[in-house]
Design an enzyme around this catalytic site. Structure first.
Site, short mmCIF file in Angstrom:
data_model
loop_
_atom_site.label_atom_id
_atom_site.label_comp_id
_atom_site.label_asym_id
_atom_site.label_seq_id
_atom_site.Cartn_x
_atom_site.Cartn_y
_atom_site.Cartn_z
N GLY A 278 -10.00 19.89 -30.10
CA GLY A 278 -8.98 20.78 -30.67
C GLY A 278 -7.79 20.91 -29.74
N ALA B 242 -13.77 26.52 -33.36
CA ALA B 242 -13.82 27.53 -34.42
C ALA B 242 -13.41 26.85 -35.72
CB ALA B 242 -12.86 28.68 -34.12
N THR C 2 -10.69 27.01 -38.02
CA THR C 2 -9.37 27.60 -37.80
C THR C 2 -8.39 27.44 -38.98
OG1 THR C 2 -8.65 25.56 -36.76
CG2 THR C 2 -9.44 27.29 -35.28
N TYR D 176 -12.58 32.59 -27.55
CA TYR D 176 -11.22 32.90 -28.01
C TYR D 176 -11.27 33.56 -29.38
CZ TYR D 176 -10.02 30.04 -24.10
OH TYR D 176 -9.92 29.57 -22.82
N THR E 267 -8.54 36.15 -32.16
CA THR E 267 -7.23 36.02 -32.79
C THR E 267 -6.54 37.36 -33.08
OG1 THR E 267 -6.18 35.27 -34.85
CG2 THR E 267 -8.48 35.86 -35.00
N TYR F 148 -10.79 34.28 -42.36
CA TYR F 148 -10.76 33.80 -40.98
C TYR F 148 -10.79 34.97 -40.00
CZ TYR F 148 -8.53 32.03 -36.69
OH TYR F 148 -8.22 31.74 -35.39
N1 LIG Z 1 -4.28 27.97 -33.56
C1 LIG Z 1 -3.87 29.21 -33.45
O1 LIG Z 1 -2.70 29.53 -33.72
C2 LIG Z 1 -4.81 30.28 -32.97
C3 LIG Z 1 -4.36 31.60 -32.98
C4 LIG Z 1 -5.23 32.59 -32.52
C5 LIG Z 1 -6.49 32.26 -32.06
N2 LIG Z 1 -6.91 30.96 -32.09
C6 LIG Z 1 -8.26 30.66 -31.62
O2 LIG Z 1 -8.15 29.79 -30.50
C7 LIG Z 1 -9.25 28.88 -30.47
C8 LIG Z 1 -8.74 27.45 -30.39
O3 LIG Z 1 -7.96 27.19 -31.54
P1 LIG Z 1 -7.26 25.77 -31.78
O4 LIG Z 1 -6.04 26.00 -32.59
O5 LIG Z 1 -7.18 25.02 -30.49
O6 LIG Z 1 -8.34 25.07 -32.71
P2 LIG Z 1 -8.24 23.63 -33.42
O7 LIG Z 1 -7.16 22.82 -32.83
O8 LIG Z 1 -8.23 23.86 -34.89
O9 LIG Z 1 -9.61 22.97 -33.00
C9 LIG Z 1 -10.81 23.47 -33.48
C10 LIG Z 1 -11.94 22.81 -32.73
O10 LIG Z 1 -13.15 23.33 -33.26
C11 LIG Z 1 -14.00 22.23 -33.54
N3 LIG Z 1 -14.91 22.50 -34.64
C12 LIG Z 1 -14.61 22.84 -35.92
N4 LIG Z 1 -15.74 22.89 -36.65
C13 LIG Z 1 -16.77 22.59 -35.79
C14 LIG Z 1 -18.16 22.47 -35.94
N5 LIG Z 1 -18.76 22.64 -37.13
N6 LIG Z 1 -18.91 22.17 -34.85
C15 LIG Z 1 -18.32 21.98 -33.64
N7 LIG Z 1 -17.01 22.06 -33.45
C16 LIG Z 1 -16.23 22.36 -34.51
C17 LIG Z 1 -13.06 21.11 -33.94
O11 LIG Z 1 -13.75 19.88 -33.86
P3 LIG Z 1 -13.34 18.64 -34.83
O12 LIG Z 1 -12.05 18.14 -34.28
O13 LIG Z 1 -14.43 17.68 -34.73
O14 LIG Z 1 -13.21 19.25 -36.20
C18 LIG Z 1 -11.97 21.29 -32.89
O15 LIG Z 1 -12.34 20.68 -31.70
C19 LIG Z 1 -10.08 29.21 -31.70
O16 LIG Z 1 -11.10 30.09 -31.36
C20 LIG Z 1 -9.10 29.91 -32.62
O17 LIG Z 1 -9.77 30.79 -33.51
C21 LIG Z 1 -6.09 29.97 -32.53
#
Ligand SMILES: NC(=O)c1ccc[n+]([C@@H]2O[C@H](COP(=O)([O-])OP(=O)(O)OC[C@H]3O[C@@H](n4cnc5c(N)ncnc54)[C@H](OP(=O)(O)O)[C@@H]3O)[C@@H](O)[C@H]2O)c1
Length: 297
Positions: free
Chosen positions: A23, A72, A74, A111, A113, A137
């Site tokens: 991710g 997560a 996401t 992490y 949100t 979510y």
């Molecule tokens: N993005 C935002 O704006 C935001 C805002 C607030 C908080 N957050 C939090 O920050 C953290 C990181 O977010 P991010 O944006 O970096 O996430 P992301 O880019 O969407 O990446 C999600 C990761 O979770 C993995 N994943 C999803 N389903 C899975 C499963 N069944 N088993 C194992 N791994 C799985 C994905 O693997 P695959 O690639 O194989 O699917 C990917 O590595 C999360 O906890 C998110 O809730 C994000």
């Protein structure tokens, strides 16, 4: 898994289990974590959060000294249509990670949100403000937080917001693409948040880990807000991206227009205001913002 018995005595956390390494945040963390220990970052097939009970034996076998959960479900809009799967990944698996970390008596970094809040407040949310998620979510991320709090004693839940970077799919990369393809782009101008650089978040996590004490004296466990310092609407954010990137890209965009979220229909409802007050983490873990000062776009 050929990762057993690779302990190196000089590392603070000899063996680190990092989920979500493919991710946006996980990928950045992976680059930075090597200084703290040996990192095992299985992909979602090897370590599938959709099958929570399979995770226990893998953790027991690897015997990590630290778990960082950056994985997560996401996809905020798709989550509305897949609540069972989202709950499995964001709640049940989080509970398993917390229980296993408790058994091993190792820290869990997780992490969460800004979407745990409903957006009705007009001032930045503190950790003591009452969450009230308004989409699937956000609700599952809050339930995941509760599972950690119920099942573990050494955890940091870092609530962040509006992640951006040049890797993966986020608002920044989406705008870059649209500015190259379209002459006019409409962007929501009545939802306010704090864009957070993924690079900043990864470095800040590392700094926090290096400040954590490795004994029972450590008492700073808990929920923290950790986000970019500026607040803005998606429209303001889009204009900043344009300004920042216009000289190094072939944009054809002519107009970025502000619109109401009511005109931009999505499956999930989003909070109109989700700025996080980050005073507590700055008080408890010194220098985070000073050290990585350019957190804003
Ligand atoms: N993005 C935002 O704006 C935001 C805002 C607030 C908080 N957050 C939090 O920050 C953290 C990181 O977010 P991010 O944006 O970096 O996430 P992301 O880019 O969407 O990446 C999600 C990761 O979770 C993995 N994943 C999803 N389903 C899975 C499963 N069944 N088993 C194992 N791994 C799985 C994905 O693997 P695959 O690639 O194989 O699917 C990917 O590595 C999360 O906890 C998110 O809730 C994000």
């Amino acid at each position: 898994m050929n990762i057993k018995n690779k302990k190196k005595i000089n590392y603070k956390y000899p063996k680190i289990l990092l989920t979500g390494g493919t991710g946006q945040l996980g990928n950045e963390l992976k680059k930075n974590l090597q200084s703290l220990g040996e990192v095992w970052s299985p992909n979602s097939k090897q370590f599938n959060l959709a099958e929570p009970e399979t995770l226990r034996e893998k953790i027991k076998y690897y015997q990590p000294d630290l778990i960082i959960n950056s994985a997560a479900y996401t996809a905020v809009d798709q989550a509305e249509l897949n609540s069972k799967l989202v709950s499995c990944i964001n709640v049940v698996s989080t509970k398993v990670l917390a229980e296993e970390a408790f058994c091993l008596q190792i820290p869990l970094i997780h992490y969460s949100t800004d979407y745990v809040f409903d957006g009705s407040q007009k001032t930045p949310y503190t950790e003591s403000d009452k969450p009230n998620p308004i989409n699937v979510y956000g609700k599952t991320k809050l339930d995941g937080e509760h599972e950690i709090q119920k099942n573990h004693n050494q955890y940091l839940i870092l609530r962040t917001s509006w992640l951006f970077g040049l890797y993966g799919k986020n608002f920044y990369t989406t705008m870059l693409q649209l500015f190259k393809e379209k002459k006019t782009v409409n962007v929501v101008n009545d939802q306010v948040g704090s864009p957070t650089s993924i690079e900043f978040l990864a470095k800040a996590t590392l700094e926090i880990l290096s400040q954590l004490k490795k004994n029972e004296e450590e008492n700073r466990w808990g929920v923290y807000h950790l986000a970019g310092e500026e607040q803005m609407t998606w429209f303001d954010f889009a204009k900043k991206i344009y300004k920042q990137e216009k000289n190094s890209n072939n944009f054809i965009i002519e107009k970025i227009l502000p619109i109401s979220h009511k005109k931009y229909l999505t499956e999930a409802t989003r909070p109109n205001f989700s700025v996080l007050n980050c005073d507590l983490i700055q008080k408890n873990f010194e220098y985070i913002y000073k050290k990585f000062s350019k957190t804003d776009i």
